[in-house]
Design an enzyme around this catalytic site. Structure first.
Site, PDB file in Angstrom:
ATOM      1  N   TRP A  42       0.914  -1.428   0.158  1.00  0.00           N
ATOM      2  CA  TRP A  42      -0.322   0.249   0.258  1.00  0.00           C
ATOM      3  C   TRP A  42       0.589   1.324  -0.343  1.00  0.00           C
ATOM      4  O   TRP A  42       2.250   1.266   1.175  1.00  0.00           O
ATOM      5  CB  TRP A  42      -0.858   0.028   1.073  1.00  0.00           C
ATOM      6  CG  TRP A  42      -1.307   1.082   1.672  1.00  0.00           C
ATOM      7  CD1 TRP A  42      -2.742   1.647   0.697  1.00  0.00           C
ATOM      8  CD2 TRP A  42      -1.994   1.720   2.673  1.00  0.00           C
ATOM      9  NE1 TRP A  42      -3.496   2.199   0.966  1.00  0.00           N
ATOM     10  CE2 TRP A  42      -2.944   2.811   2.100  1.00  0.00           C
ATOM     11  CE3 TRP A  42      -2.401   2.174   3.488  1.00  0.00           C
ATOM     12  CZ2 TRP A  42      -4.150   3.515   3.379  1.00  0.00           C
ATOM     13  CZ3 TRP A  42      -1.820   2.330   4.668  1.00  0.00           C
ATOM     14  CH2 TRP A  42      -3.628   3.676   4.743  1.00  0.00           C
ATOM     15  N   ASP A  76      -0.423  -5.577   8.681  1.00  0.00           N
ATOM     16  CA  ASP A  76      -1.666  -5.017   8.852  1.00  0.00           C
ATOM     17  C   ASP A  76      -2.887  -5.501   8.100  1.00  0.00           C
ATOM     18  O   ASP A  76      -2.542  -6.155   7.493  1.00  0.00           O
ATOM     19  CB  ASP A  76      -1.055  -3.646   7.195  1.00  0.00           C
ATOM     20  CG  ASP A  76      -1.994  -3.036   7.455  1.00  0.00           C
ATOM     21  OD1 ASP A  76      -2.898  -2.804   7.455  1.00  0.00           O
ATOM     22  OD2 ASP A  76      -1.938  -1.800   6.349  1.00  0.00           O
ATOM     23  N   LYS A  99     -13.339  -1.113   6.409  1.00  0.00           N
ATOM     24  CA  LYS A  99     -13.382  -1.740   5.151  1.00  0.00           C
ATOM     25  C   LYS A  99     -14.983  -2.693   6.077  1.00  0.00           C
ATOM     26  O   LYS A  99     -15.990  -2.863   5.116  1.00  0.00           O
ATOM     27  CB  LYS A  99     -12.496  -2.350   4.155  1.00  0.00           C
ATOM     28  CG  LYS A  99     -11.090  -1.900   4.098  1.00  0.00           C
ATOM     29  CD  LYS A  99     -11.228  -0.781   2.727  1.00  0.00           C
ATOM     30  CE  LYS A  99     -10.294   0.003   3.314  1.00  0.00           C
ATOM     31  NZ  LYS A  99      -9.257   0.394   2.479  1.00  0.00           N
TER      32      LYS A  99
HETATM   33  C1  LIG Z   1      -3.341  -1.788   3.128  1.00  0.00           C
HETATM   34  C2  LIG Z   1      -3.540  -0.991   4.466  1.00  0.00           C
HETATM   35  N1  LIG Z   1      -3.764  -0.770   5.330  1.00  0.00           N
HETATM   36  C3  LIG Z   1      -4.362   0.537   6.249  1.00  0.00           C
HETATM   37  C4  LIG Z   1      -5.413   1.013   5.013  1.00  0.00           C
HETATM   38  C5  LIG Z   1      -5.730   2.310   6.160  1.00  0.00           C
HETATM   39  O1  LIG Z   1      -7.492   2.042   6.576  1.00  0.00           O
HETATM   40  P1  LIG Z   1      -7.783   3.234   7.398  1.00  0.00           P
HETATM   41  O2  LIG Z   1      -8.984   3.815   6.169  1.00  0.00           O
HETATM   42  O3  LIG Z   1      -9.018   2.502   8.691  1.00  0.00           O
HETATM   43  O4  LIG Z   1      -7.331   3.981   7.659  1.00  0.00           O
HETATM   44  C6  LIG Z   1      -5.815   0.753   4.295  1.00  0.00           C
HETATM   45  C7  LIG Z   1      -6.852   1.850   3.701  1.00  0.00           C
HETATM   46  O5  LIG Z   1      -6.897   1.828   2.112  1.00  0.00           O
HETATM   47  C8  LIG Z   1      -5.299  -0.582   3.363  1.00  0.00           C
HETATM   48  O6  LIG Z   1      -5.516  -0.728   2.586  1.00  0.00           O
END
Ligand SMILES: Cc1ncc(COP(=O)(O)O)c(C=O)c1O
Length: 397
Positions: A130, A211, A246
Protein backbone atom coordinates in the site's frame (compact mmCIF):
# COMPACT_ATOMS: atom_id res chain seq x y z
CA UNK A 1 6.27 32.47 7.47
CA UNK A 2 4.40 30.33 4.94
CA UNK A 3 5.90 32.23 2.00
CA UNK A 4 8.66 29.74 1.43
CA UNK A 5 6.70 26.60 2.22
CA UNK A 6 6.47 24.38 -0.87
CA UNK A 7 3.20 22.62 -1.70
CA UNK A 8 3.08 18.85 -1.38
CA UNK A 9 1.95 16.85 -4.41
CA UNK A 10 -1.33 15.01 -4.07
CA UNK A 11 -1.32 11.28 -3.32
CA UNK A 12 -1.80 9.66 -6.79
CA UNK A 13 -4.99 7.84 -5.72
CA UNK A 14 -6.50 11.04 -4.32
CA UNK A 15 -5.46 12.85 -7.51
CA UNK A 16 -7.25 10.19 -9.55
CA UNK A 17 -10.35 10.64 -7.38
CA UNK A 18 -10.24 14.40 -8.02
CA UNK A 19 -9.87 13.87 -11.79
CA UNK A 20 -12.82 11.46 -11.71
CA UNK A 21 -15.00 13.98 -9.89
CA UNK A 22 -14.04 16.70 -12.38
CA UNK A 23 -14.90 14.48 -15.40
CA UNK A 24 -18.22 15.72 -16.78
CA UNK A 25 -18.96 12.66 -18.93
CA UNK A 26 -22.08 10.67 -17.97
CA UNK A 27 -20.36 7.39 -18.71
CA UNK A 28 -17.53 7.25 -16.19
CA UNK A 29 -16.46 4.49 -13.83
CA UNK A 30 -14.18 4.72 -10.82
CA UNK A 31 -12.12 1.56 -10.36
CA UNK A 32 -9.41 3.49 -8.51
CA UNK A 33 -10.52 4.46 -5.04
CA UNK A 34 -10.32 1.81 -2.31
CA UNK A 35 -13.86 1.78 -0.98
CA UNK A 36 -16.49 -0.90 -1.39
CA UNK A 37 -19.42 -0.18 -3.69
CA UNK A 38 -22.56 -2.27 -3.96
CA UNK A 39 -24.24 -3.37 -7.19
CA UNK A 40 -25.82 0.11 -7.49
CA UNK A 41 -22.39 1.73 -7.28
CA UNK A 42 -22.99 3.13 -3.80
CA UNK A 43 -20.96 2.75 -0.61
CA UNK A 44 -23.86 2.03 1.73
CA UNK A 45 -24.07 2.16 5.51
CA UNK A 46 -24.48 -1.47 6.57
CA UNK A 47 -27.94 -2.26 7.98
CA UNK A 48 -26.34 -3.67 11.15
CA UNK A 49 -24.43 -0.40 11.58
CA UNK A 50 -27.66 1.58 11.12
CA UNK A 51 -29.35 -0.57 13.75
CA UNK A 52 -26.44 -0.11 16.14
CA UNK A 53 -26.62 3.65 15.52
CA UNK A 54 -30.31 3.67 16.46
CA UNK A 55 -29.45 1.80 19.67
CA UNK A 56 -26.57 4.14 20.42
CA UNK A 57 -28.86 7.16 20.05
CA UNK A 58 -30.87 5.78 22.96
CA UNK A 59 -28.03 4.44 25.04
CA UNK A 60 -25.45 7.18 24.72
CA UNK A 61 -25.66 9.49 27.71
CA UNK A 62 -22.56 11.59 27.23
CA UNK A 63 -20.09 12.91 24.72
CA UNK A 64 -17.44 13.37 27.39
CA UNK A 65 -13.95 12.20 26.44
CA UNK A 66 -13.34 8.50 26.49
CA UNK A 67 -10.08 7.15 27.89
CA UNK A 68 -6.86 7.36 25.90
CA UNK A 69 -7.06 3.63 25.14
CA UNK A 70 -10.62 4.05 23.87
CA UNK A 71 -13.60 1.90 24.75
CA UNK A 72 -12.51 -1.13 26.82
CA UNK A 73 -15.36 -3.31 25.45
CA UNK A 74 -14.39 -2.41 21.90
CA UNK A 75 -10.79 -3.37 22.60
CA UNK A 76 -11.88 -6.75 23.99
CA UNK A 77 -14.21 -7.44 21.07
CA UNK A 78 -11.54 -6.47 18.54
CA UNK A 79 -8.99 -8.85 20.06
CA UNK A 80 -11.55 -11.66 19.98
CA UNK A 81 -12.35 -10.83 16.36
CA UNK A 82 -8.71 -10.83 15.29
CA UNK A 83 -7.73 -14.03 17.08
CA UNK A 84 -11.05 -15.86 17.51
CA UNK A 85 -12.77 -15.90 20.92
CA UNK A 86 -11.00 -19.00 22.22
CA UNK A 87 -7.41 -18.16 21.28
CA UNK A 88 -4.97 -18.81 24.12
CA UNK A 89 -3.29 -15.43 23.72
CA UNK A 90 -6.43 -13.64 24.95
CA UNK A 91 -6.02 -14.81 28.55
CA UNK A 92 -2.23 -14.90 28.57
CA UNK A 93 -1.64 -11.40 29.96
CA UNK A 94 0.81 -10.91 27.08
CA UNK A 95 -1.58 -8.90 24.91
CA UNK A 96 -2.76 -5.29 24.96
CA UNK A 97 -4.93 -3.50 22.46
CA UNK A 98 -5.76 0.18 22.25
CA UNK A 99 -8.33 1.85 20.06
CA UNK A 100 -6.82 4.23 17.50
CA UNK A 101 -8.11 6.39 14.63
CA UNK A 102 -8.57 3.92 11.76
CA UNK A 103 -6.04 1.48 10.40
CA UNK A 104 -3.75 4.39 9.54
CA UNK A 105 -3.73 5.79 13.08
CA UNK A 106 -3.18 2.28 14.42
CA UNK A 107 -0.23 1.69 12.10
CA UNK A 108 1.27 4.99 13.18
CA UNK A 109 0.84 4.40 16.93
CA UNK A 110 2.38 0.94 16.50
CA UNK A 111 5.29 2.42 14.56
CA UNK A 112 5.91 5.13 17.16
CA UNK A 113 5.98 2.57 19.97
CA UNK A 114 8.40 0.36 18.04
CA UNK A 115 10.61 3.37 17.39
CA UNK A 116 10.69 4.11 21.14
CA UNK A 117 11.50 0.50 21.98
CA UNK A 118 14.05 -0.03 19.28
CA UNK A 119 15.32 3.23 17.72
CA UNK A 120 17.67 1.50 15.28
CA UNK A 121 15.25 -1.12 13.96
CA UNK A 122 14.66 -0.95 10.23
CA UNK A 123 11.25 -1.51 8.68
CA UNK A 124 10.90 -4.03 5.84
CA UNK A 125 8.04 -3.49 3.39
CA UNK A 126 7.05 -5.89 0.61
CA UNK A 127 7.29 -4.70 -3.00
CA UNK A 128 4.74 -3.54 -3.82
CA UNK A 129 2.74 -2.52 -0.80
CA UNK A 130 0.00 0.00 0.00
CA UNK A 131 1.80 3.17 -1.14
CA UNK A 132 0.83 5.08 2.02
CA UNK A 133 2.82 2.63 4.16
CA UNK A 134 5.96 4.48 3.14
CA UNK A 135 5.07 8.02 4.31
CA UNK A 136 2.86 6.82 7.16
CA UNK A 137 5.45 4.54 8.75
CA UNK A 138 8.56 6.20 7.34
CA UNK A 139 7.70 9.53 8.95
CA UNK A 140 7.81 7.80 12.32
CA UNK A 141 11.55 7.83 11.60
CA UNK A 142 12.15 4.37 10.20
CA UNK A 143 14.75 3.55 7.64
CA UNK A 144 12.81 1.49 5.11
CA UNK A 145 14.07 -1.66 3.41
CA UNK A 146 12.21 -3.75 0.83
CA UNK A 147 11.60 -7.43 0.34
CA UNK A 148 10.26 -8.79 -2.96
CA UNK A 149 6.61 -9.79 -2.73
CA UNK A 150 4.81 -9.96 -6.07
CA UNK A 151 5.98 -11.24 -9.42
CA UNK A 152 4.06 -9.30 -12.11
CA UNK A 153 4.93 -11.87 -14.76
CA UNK A 154 3.55 -14.92 -12.97
CA UNK A 155 0.92 -12.85 -11.06
CA UNK A 156 1.97 -14.78 -7.98
CA UNK A 157 4.04 -14.18 -4.89
CA UNK A 158 7.76 -14.17 -5.56
CA UNK A 159 8.13 -16.77 -2.83
CA UNK A 160 11.80 -17.57 -3.42
CA UNK A 161 12.83 -13.91 -3.56
CA UNK A 162 10.75 -13.08 -0.51
CA UNK A 163 12.11 -15.91 1.63
CA UNK A 164 15.67 -15.32 0.50
CA UNK A 165 15.48 -11.66 1.55
CA UNK A 166 13.66 -12.38 4.81
CA UNK A 167 16.40 -14.86 5.63
CA UNK A 168 18.83 -11.88 5.68
CA UNK A 169 16.73 -9.61 7.94
CA UNK A 170 18.76 -8.65 11.00
CA UNK A 171 17.52 -9.47 14.51
CA UNK A 172 15.18 -6.84 15.92
CA UNK A 173 14.06 -5.42 12.57
CA UNK A 174 10.36 -5.11 11.77
CA UNK A 175 8.71 -6.91 8.83
CA UNK A 176 5.36 -5.57 7.67
CA UNK A 177 2.90 -8.19 6.42
CA UNK A 178 -0.67 -7.86 5.12
CA UNK A 179 -3.05 -10.12 7.06
CA UNK A 180 -5.15 -10.77 3.94
CA UNK A 181 -6.51 -9.15 0.77
CA UNK A 182 -3.11 -7.70 -0.07
CA UNK A 183 -3.33 -4.09 -1.23
CA UNK A 184 -2.54 -3.53 -4.10
CA UNK A 185 -2.03 -7.01 -5.59
CA UNK A 186 -4.84 -9.16 -4.16
CA UNK A 187 -2.25 -11.90 -3.78
CA UNK A 188 -2.13 -13.35 -0.29
CA UNK A 189 0.36 -15.52 1.52
CA UNK A 190 -0.68 -19.16 1.69
CA UNK A 191 -0.94 -20.73 5.15
CA UNK A 192 2.31 -22.59 4.41
CA UNK A 193 4.06 -19.32 3.55
CA UNK A 194 2.78 -17.78 6.79
CA UNK A 195 4.23 -20.77 8.66
CA UNK A 196 7.57 -20.38 6.89
CA UNK A 197 7.73 -16.67 7.72
CA UNK A 198 6.99 -17.48 11.37
CA UNK A 199 9.85 -20.03 11.29
CA UNK A 200 12.15 -17.34 9.91
CA UNK A 201 10.97 -14.76 12.47
CA UNK A 202 11.89 -17.21 15.23
CA UNK A 203 15.19 -18.12 13.61
CA UNK A 204 16.24 -14.54 12.77
CA UNK A 205 14.45 -12.76 15.66
CA UNK A 206 12.70 -10.21 13.49
CA UNK A 207 9.29 -8.93 14.55
CA UNK A 208 6.24 -9.09 12.26
CA UNK A 209 3.96 -6.07 12.15
CA UNK A 210 0.68 -7.17 10.57
CA UNK A 211 -1.65 -4.75 8.79
CA UNK A 212 -5.17 -6.16 9.05
CA UNK A 213 -7.31 -3.76 7.01
CA UNK A 214 -9.57 -6.29 5.28
CA UNK A 215 -10.41 -9.16 7.66
CA UNK A 216 -13.48 -10.94 6.31
CA UNK A 217 -13.21 -9.73 2.72
CA UNK A 218 -10.92 -12.52 1.51
CA UNK A 219 -11.92 -16.07 2.47
CA UNK A 220 -13.93 -15.25 5.63
CA UNK A 221 -13.33 -13.80 9.10
CA UNK A 222 -11.62 -16.88 10.53
CA UNK A 223 -9.75 -17.92 7.38
CA UNK A 224 -8.37 -14.39 6.94
CA UNK A 225 -7.05 -14.50 10.50
CA UNK A 226 -4.80 -17.53 9.95
CA UNK A 227 -1.48 -15.65 9.86
CA UNK A 228 -2.25 -13.48 12.89
CA UNK A 229 -3.60 -16.39 14.92
CA UNK A 230 -0.71 -18.72 14.14
CA UNK A 231 1.89 -16.03 14.82
CA UNK A 232 0.20 -15.08 18.11
CA UNK A 233 0.51 -18.75 19.08
CA UNK A 234 4.15 -19.15 18.08
CA UNK A 235 5.99 -15.83 18.34
CA UNK A 236 7.11 -13.96 21.45
CA UNK A 237 6.37 -10.53 19.98
CA UNK A 238 3.89 -9.30 17.39
CA UNK A 239 2.17 -6.04 16.46
CA UNK A 240 -1.15 -5.81 14.62
CA UNK A 241 -2.85 -2.71 13.25
CA UNK A 242 -6.48 -3.39 12.43
CA UNK A 243 -9.14 -1.32 10.73
CA UNK A 244 -12.95 -1.38 10.75
CA UNK A 245 -13.11 0.90 7.71
CA UNK A 246 -13.76 -1.85 5.18
CA UNK A 247 -15.33 -4.76 7.04
CA UNK A 248 -17.80 -2.52 8.95
CA UNK A 249 -17.95 0.16 6.24
CA UNK A 250 -16.95 2.74 8.87
CA UNK A 251 -14.40 4.56 6.72
CA UNK A 252 -15.07 8.10 7.94
CA UNK A 253 -15.56 7.12 11.58
CA UNK A 254 -11.83 6.37 11.86
CA UNK A 255 -12.15 3.13 13.78
CA UNK A 256 -9.15 0.91 14.33
CA UNK A 257 -6.96 -0.67 16.97
CA UNK A 258 -3.34 -1.45 17.57
CA UNK A 259 -2.54 -4.69 19.35
CA UNK A 260 0.77 -5.62 20.92
CA UNK A 261 1.83 -9.10 21.93
CA UNK A 262 4.84 -9.12 24.22
CA UNK A 263 6.94 -11.75 25.94
CA UNK A 264 5.31 -11.33 29.33
CA UNK A 265 2.61 -9.38 31.13
CA UNK A 266 4.95 -6.74 32.62
CA UNK A 267 6.15 -5.85 29.12
CA UNK A 268 2.55 -5.71 27.91
CA UNK A 269 1.71 -3.10 30.56
CA UNK A 270 4.77 -1.04 29.66
CA UNK A 271 4.05 -1.20 25.93
CA UNK A 272 0.41 -0.18 26.52
CA UNK A 273 1.59 2.79 28.63
CA UNK A 274 3.89 3.84 25.76
CA UNK A 275 1.08 3.47 23.19
CA UNK A 276 -1.15 5.65 25.36
CA UNK A 277 1.64 8.22 25.68
CA UNK A 278 1.95 8.31 21.87
CA UNK A 279 -1.81 8.82 21.60
CA UNK A 280 -1.80 11.57 24.24
CA UNK A 281 1.02 13.37 22.46
CA UNK A 282 -0.71 13.28 19.08
CA UNK A 283 -4.52 13.08 18.96
CA UNK A 284 -5.11 12.63 22.72
CA UNK A 285 -8.29 10.48 22.60
CA UNK A 286 -9.57 8.34 19.75
CA UNK A 287 -12.94 9.13 18.16
CA UNK A 288 -15.73 7.23 19.93
CA UNK A 289 -18.65 6.79 17.55
CA UNK A 290 -17.38 4.01 15.27
CA UNK A 291 -15.88 2.00 18.10
CA UNK A 292 -19.11 2.16 20.11
CA UNK A 293 -21.00 0.86 17.07
CA UNK A 294 -18.54 -2.00 16.60
CA UNK A 295 -18.77 -2.80 20.28
CA UNK A 296 -22.58 -2.88 20.12
CA UNK A 297 -22.53 -5.10 17.03
CA UNK A 298 -19.96 -7.58 18.26
CA UNK A 299 -21.54 -7.73 21.72
CA UNK A 300 -25.05 -8.59 20.52
CA UNK A 301 -25.71 -12.02 19.08
CA UNK A 302 -28.37 -10.92 16.61
CA UNK A 303 -26.60 -7.77 15.44
CA UNK A 304 -23.40 -9.70 15.04
CA UNK A 305 -25.09 -12.40 12.97
CA UNK A 306 -26.62 -9.69 10.76
CA UNK A 307 -23.25 -7.98 10.33
CA UNK A 308 -21.51 -11.25 9.48
CA UNK A 309 -24.18 -11.98 6.87
CA UNK A 310 -23.75 -8.52 5.34
CA UNK A 311 -19.98 -8.88 5.31
CA UNK A 312 -20.33 -12.25 3.63
CA UNK A 313 -22.53 -10.63 0.98
CA UNK A 314 -19.82 -8.03 0.35
CA UNK A 315 -17.16 -10.72 0.11
CA UNK A 316 -19.17 -12.85 -2.29
CA UNK A 317 -20.16 -9.89 -4.45
CA UNK A 318 -16.51 -8.95 -4.97
CA UNK A 319 -15.69 -12.56 -5.75
CA UNK A 320 -18.44 -12.75 -8.34
CA UNK A 321 -17.21 -9.51 -9.97
CA UNK A 322 -13.80 -11.14 -10.27
CA UNK A 323 -15.38 -14.02 -12.16
CA UNK A 324 -17.47 -11.74 -14.41
CA UNK A 325 -14.48 -9.58 -15.34
CA UNK A 326 -12.24 -12.57 -16.02
CA UNK A 327 -14.98 -14.06 -18.23
CA UNK A 328 -15.65 -10.73 -19.95
CA UNK A 329 -12.05 -10.27 -21.09
CA UNK A 330 -11.12 -13.94 -21.53
CA UNK A 331 -11.29 -13.70 -25.31
CA UNK A 332 -9.39 -10.39 -25.52
CA UNK A 333 -7.68 -9.81 -28.87
CA UNK A 334 -4.23 -9.61 -27.26
CA UNK A 335 -4.64 -13.18 -25.96
CA UNK A 336 -3.75 -11.96 -22.47
CA UNK A 337 -4.47 -14.42 -19.65
CA UNK A 338 -6.36 -12.64 -16.84
CA UNK A 339 -7.02 -15.80 -14.82
CA UNK A 340 -5.17 -14.27 -11.88
CA UNK A 341 -8.03 -11.82 -11.28
CA UNK A 342 -10.33 -14.71 -10.46
CA UNK A 343 -7.79 -16.32 -8.14
CA UNK A 344 -6.84 -13.20 -6.19
CA UNK A 345 -8.62 -11.98 -3.07
CA UNK A 346 -10.14 -8.88 -1.56
CA UNK A 347 -10.96 -5.63 -3.29
CA UNK A 348 -7.88 -5.31 -5.48
CA UNK A 349 -5.96 -6.91 -8.32
CA UNK A 350 -3.20 -5.73 -10.58
CA UNK A 351 -4.47 -5.93 -14.15
CA UNK A 352 -0.94 -5.96 -15.49
CA UNK A 353 -1.77 -3.91 -18.61
CA UNK A 354 0.42 -1.08 -19.95
CA UNK A 355 0.43 2.60 -18.96
CA UNK A 356 -0.87 3.72 -22.40
CA UNK A 357 -3.72 1.21 -22.05
CA UNK A 358 -4.59 2.67 -18.62
CA UNK A 359 -4.54 6.16 -20.18
CA UNK A 360 -6.80 5.06 -23.07
CA UNK A 361 -9.29 3.48 -20.67
CA UNK A 362 -9.52 6.82 -18.85
CA UNK A 363 -9.39 9.21 -21.81
CA UNK A 364 -11.54 7.31 -24.33
CA UNK A 365 -13.83 5.30 -22.09
CA UNK A 366 -13.99 7.22 -18.78
CA UNK A 367 -12.70 4.21 -16.81
CA UNK A 368 -10.38 5.35 -14.03
CA UNK A 369 -7.68 2.93 -12.84
CA UNK A 370 -4.56 3.72 -10.77
CA UNK A 371 -1.38 3.85 -12.87
CA UNK A 372 0.05 0.82 -11.06
CA UNK A 373 -2.87 -1.01 -12.83
CA UNK A 374 -4.49 -1.70 -9.45
CA UNK A 375 -8.18 -2.15 -10.01
CA UNK A 376 -10.92 -2.04 -7.35
CA UNK A 377 -13.17 -4.96 -8.25
CA UNK A 378 -15.91 -3.54 -6.02
CA UNK A 379 -16.35 -0.69 -8.53
CA UNK A 380 -17.71 -3.25 -11.00
CA UNK A 381 -21.42 -4.06 -11.01
CA UNK A 382 -24.03 -5.79 -13.14
CA UNK A 383 -24.79 -2.46 -14.86
CA UNK A 384 -21.24 -1.63 -15.94
CA UNK A 385 -19.51 -5.00 -16.39
CA UNK A 386 -20.47 -5.19 -20.09
CA UNK A 387 -19.11 -1.72 -20.80
CA UNK A 388 -15.90 -2.34 -18.82
CA UNK A 389 -15.27 -5.67 -20.59
CA UNK A 390 -15.94 -4.17 -24.04
CA UNK A 391 -13.70 -1.18 -23.34
CA UNK A 392 -10.89 -3.39 -22.09
CA UNK A 393 -11.18 -5.69 -25.08
CA UNK A 394 -10.89 -2.65 -27.37
CA UNK A 395 -7.90 -1.27 -25.51
CA UNK A 396 -6.22 -4.68 -25.55
CA UNK A 397 -6.61 -5.12 -29.29
C1 LIG B 1 -3.37 -2.06 3.45
C2 LIG B 1 -4.08 -0.94 4.13
N1 LIG B 1 -3.72 -0.62 5.37
C3 LIG B 1 -4.32 0.38 6.04
C4 LIG B 1 -5.32 1.11 5.44
C5 LIG B 1 -5.90 2.26 6.21
O1 LIG B 1 -7.16 2.06 6.65
P1 LIG B 1 -7.98 3.23 7.34
O2 LIG B 1 -8.79 3.86 6.28
O3 LIG B 1 -8.80 2.53 8.38
O4 LIG B 1 -7.01 4.19 7.94
C6 LIG B 1 -5.73 0.81 4.16
C7 LIG B 1 -6.78 1.60 3.51
O5 LIG B 1 -6.94 1.67 2.33
C8 LIG B 1 -5.09 -0.24 3.48
O6 LIG B 1 -5.43 -0.58 2.23
Amino acid sequence: MFETLPAVGMDPILALMAAFRADSRDQKIDLGVGVYQNDSGRTPVMASVKEAEAKLMELELTKAYQGIAGDPDYNKHMMALLFGPRHRILNSGRIKSIQAPGGSGSLRVGAEVVKRASPNAKLWLGTPTWPNHVPLLGSAGFEIEQYPYYNPTTHQINADGMMETLRQVPAGDIVLLHACCHNPTGTDLTNEQWDQIADLALERSFIPFIDAAYQGLGDGLDEDGYGMRMMAERLPELIIASSCSKNFGLYRERTGSVTFITENSEQAEIVASQAMAVARQTYSMPPAHGALLVSLILGDEQLRANWEAELEEVRLRIKSMRILLTDGIKGNPAGFDFGHIERQKGMFSFLGITAPQIDRLRDEFGIYIVSSTRVNLAGINSGNIGYISDSMNRVLS
